[in-house]
Scaffold this motif. Structure first.
Motif, PDB file in Angstrom:
ATOM      1  N   PHE B  28       0.841  -1.183   0.000  1.00 20.14           N
ATOM      2  CA  PHE B  28       0.000   0.000   0.000  1.00 20.14           C
ATOM      3  C   PHE B  28       0.885   1.244   0.000  1.00 20.14           C
ATOM      4  N   GLN B  29       0.289   2.363  -0.332  1.00 19.70           N
ATOM      5  CA  GLN B  29       1.021   3.620  -0.326  1.00 19.70           C
ATOM      6  C   GLN B  29       0.760   4.345   0.991  1.00 19.70           C
ATOM      7  N   ALA B  30       1.816   4.861   1.559  1.00 16.30           N
ATOM      8  CA  ALA B  30       1.710   5.505   2.864  1.00 16.30           C
ATOM      9  C   ALA B  30       2.260   6.924   2.784  1.00 16.30           C
ATOM     10  N   THR B  31       1.370   7.883   2.844  1.00 16.19           N
ATOM     11  CA  THR B  31       1.833   9.268   2.844  1.00 16.19           C
ATOM     12  C   THR B  31       2.411   9.662   4.193  1.00 16.19           C
ATOM     13  N   THR B  32       2.015   8.945   5.224  1.00 11.85           N
ATOM     14  CA  THR B  32       2.491   9.253   6.571  1.00 11.85           C
ATOM     15  C   THR B  32       3.055   8.011   7.222  1.00 11.85           C
ATOM     16  N   MET B  33       4.235   8.130   7.763  1.00  8.85           N
ATOM     17  CA  MET B  33       4.847   7.058   8.538  1.00  8.85           C
ATOM     18  C   MET B  33       5.320   7.635   9.865  1.00  8.85           C
ATOM     19  N   PHE B  34       5.341   6.802  10.864  1.00  6.44           N
ATOM     20  CA  PHE B  34       5.749   7.226  12.202  1.00  6.44           C
ATOM     21  C   PHE B  34       6.935   6.383  12.661  1.00  6.44           C
ATOM     22  N   TRP B  35       7.834   7.021  13.375  1.00  7.72           N
ATOM     23  CA  TRP B  35       8.983   6.310  13.944  1.00  7.72           C
ATOM     24  C   TRP B  35       8.903   6.349  15.469  1.00  7.72           C
ATOM     25  N   TYR B  36       9.074   5.168  16.061  1.00  8.68           N
ATOM     26  CA  TYR B  36       9.025   5.029  17.512  1.00  8.68           C
ATOM     27  C   TYR B  36      10.345   4.434  18.004  1.00  8.68           C
ATOM     28  N   ARG B  37      10.595   4.672  19.282  1.00  7.94           N
ATOM     29  CA  ARG B  37      11.741   4.064  19.949  1.00  7.94           C
ATOM     30  C   ARG B  37      11.225   3.416  21.226  1.00  7.94           C
ATOM     31  N   GLN B  38      11.782   2.268  21.546  1.00 16.40           N
ATOM     32  CA  GLN B  38      11.317   1.547  22.738  1.00 16.40           C
ATOM     33  C   GLN B  38      12.516   1.004  23.498  1.00 16.40           C
ATOM     34  N   GLN B  42       9.769  -0.712  28.588  1.00 20.04           N
ATOM     35  CA  GLN B  42       9.043   0.549  28.480  1.00 20.04           C
ATOM     36  C   GLN B  42       8.114   0.517  27.277  1.00 20.04           C
ATOM     37  N   SER B  43       7.216   1.483  27.230  1.00 16.90           N
ATOM     38  CA  SER B  43       6.286   1.571  26.116  1.00 16.90           C
ATOM     39  C   SER B  43       6.952   2.223  24.914  1.00 16.90           C
ATOM     40  N   LEU B  44       6.259   2.226  23.808  1.00 25.37           N
ATOM     41  CA  LEU B  44       6.779   2.877  22.608  1.00 25.37           C
ATOM     42  C   LEU B  44       6.702   4.393  22.785  1.00 25.37           C
ATOM     43  N   MET B  45       7.759   5.048  22.371  1.00 25.00           N
ATOM     44  CA  MET B  45       7.791   6.499  22.435  1.00 25.00           C
ATOM     45  C   MET B  45       7.896   7.057  21.022  1.00 25.00           C
ATOM     46  N   LEU B  46       6.948   7.884  20.650  1.00 30.14           N
ATOM     47  CA  LEU B  46       6.967   8.459  19.313  1.00 30.14           C
ATOM     48  C   LEU B  46       8.137   9.422  19.180  1.00 30.14           C
ATOM     49  N   MET B  47       8.898   9.234  18.092  1.00 30.94           N
ATOM     50  CA  MET B  47      10.033  10.105  17.836  1.00 30.94           C
ATOM     51  C   MET B  47       9.671  11.185  16.827  1.00 30.94           C
ATOM     52  N   ALA B  48       9.032  10.754  15.730  1.00 29.42           N
ATOM     53  CA  ALA B  48       8.776  11.714  14.664  1.00 29.42           C
ATOM     54  C   ALA B  48       7.711  11.180  13.726  1.00 29.42           C
ATOM     55  N   THR B  49       7.105  12.117  13.025  1.00 25.24           N
ATOM     56  CA  THR B  49       6.131  11.808  11.985  1.00 25.24           C
ATOM     57  C   THR B  49       6.767  12.137  10.645  1.00 25.24           C
ATOM     58  N   SER B  50       6.744  11.168   9.753  1.00 25.21           N
ATOM     59  CA  SER B  50       7.404  11.316   8.465  1.00 25.21           C
ATOM     60  C   SER B  50       6.354  11.472   7.374  1.00 25.21           C
ATOM     61  N   ASN B  51       6.429  12.563   6.644  1.00 33.35           N
ATOM     62  CA  ASN B  51       5.483  12.832   5.574  1.00 33.35           C
ATOM     63  C   ASN B  51       6.193  12.800   4.221  1.00 33.35           C
ATOM     64  N   GLU B  52       5.620  12.080   3.289  1.00 31.41           N
ATOM     65  CA  GLU B  52       6.235  11.939   1.967  1.00 31.41           C
ATOM     66  C   GLU B  52       6.395  13.294   1.296  1.00 31.41           C
TER      67      GLU B  52
END
Lengths: 111, 115
Positions: B28-38, B42-52
């Protein structure tokens, strides 16, 4: 995204139903309830989501209270492979809104 | 369901080197991707939102010059950890949203160990 609160951990005997509660008292009208789980050292796996009606799929059932302030994820017949951390999240679907994870519930399924 | 793949699944590097992690949406095509660090337990921590096609949006406290994100196509986002140090050792996870769908799908994660 609204905050959610979940118990830190739960135990369930294999073959029994696992009922995982989640409180989301500040949920807004257009936010859905999503459930994900994370098995150790893997990425989160989508389970189910819903707005206000109860939902069921091949993995689980989701029961949402009438006031939408809480919900319960039900695994009808838990197996050892269901041992994981379960996350309840509320967000508006179909948007680029980010998914914020709380601490989740660590479910331990035992023999 | 939609498939999101990360590569590499595990990487070990020396302190001071840079490491690139790829996140691909396979069907599928993804205009938005998210990067997490864990970090462990611990729980997932959002690092950044990536936009094409545009600059990534970083969460507070995440250094954009250290964690370079590139989302050059609708199926690929990359995270480069520059000048890695042992404290950057973590489990990095990406997720992608399929156009027209509400669910976010996650990659398998990439475990980075910096010696």
């Amino acid at each position: 995204d609204a905050k959610t609160t979940q118990p830190t951990s739960m135990d369930c005997a294999e073959g029994r139903a696992a009922n995982l509660p989640c409180n989301h008292s500040t949920i807004s009208g257009n936010e859905y309830v999503y459930w994900y789980r994370q098995i150790h050292s893997q990425g989160p796996q989508y389970i189910i989501h819903g707005l206000k009606n109860n939902e069921t799929n091949e993995m689980a059932s989701l029961i949402i209270t009438e006031d939408r302030k809480s919900s319960t994820l039900i695994l009808p017949h838990a197996t050892l492979r269901d041992t994981a951390v379960y996350y309840c999240i509320v967000r508006v679907p179909g948007t680029a809104s980010k998914l914020t994870f709380g601490t989740g519930t660590r479910l331990q399924v035992t023999l | 369901g939609a498939v999101v793949s990360q590569h590499p699944s595990r990487v070990i590097c020396k302190s001071g080197t840079s490491v690139k992690i790829e996140c691909r949406s396979l069907d599928f095509q993804a205009t938005t991707m998210f990067w997490y660090r864990q970090f462990p337990k611990q729980s997932l921590m959002l690092m950044a939102t990536s936009n094409e096609g545009s600059k990534a949006t970083y969460e507070q406290g995440v250094e954009k010059d250290k964690f370079l994100i590139n989302h050059a196509s609708l199926t690929l986002s990359t995270l480069t950890v520059t000048s890695a140090h042992p404290e950057d050792s973590s489990f990095y996870i990406c997720s992608a949203r399929a156009e027209g769908h509400g669910e976010l799908f996650f990659g398998e994660g990439s475990r980075l160990t910096v010696l």
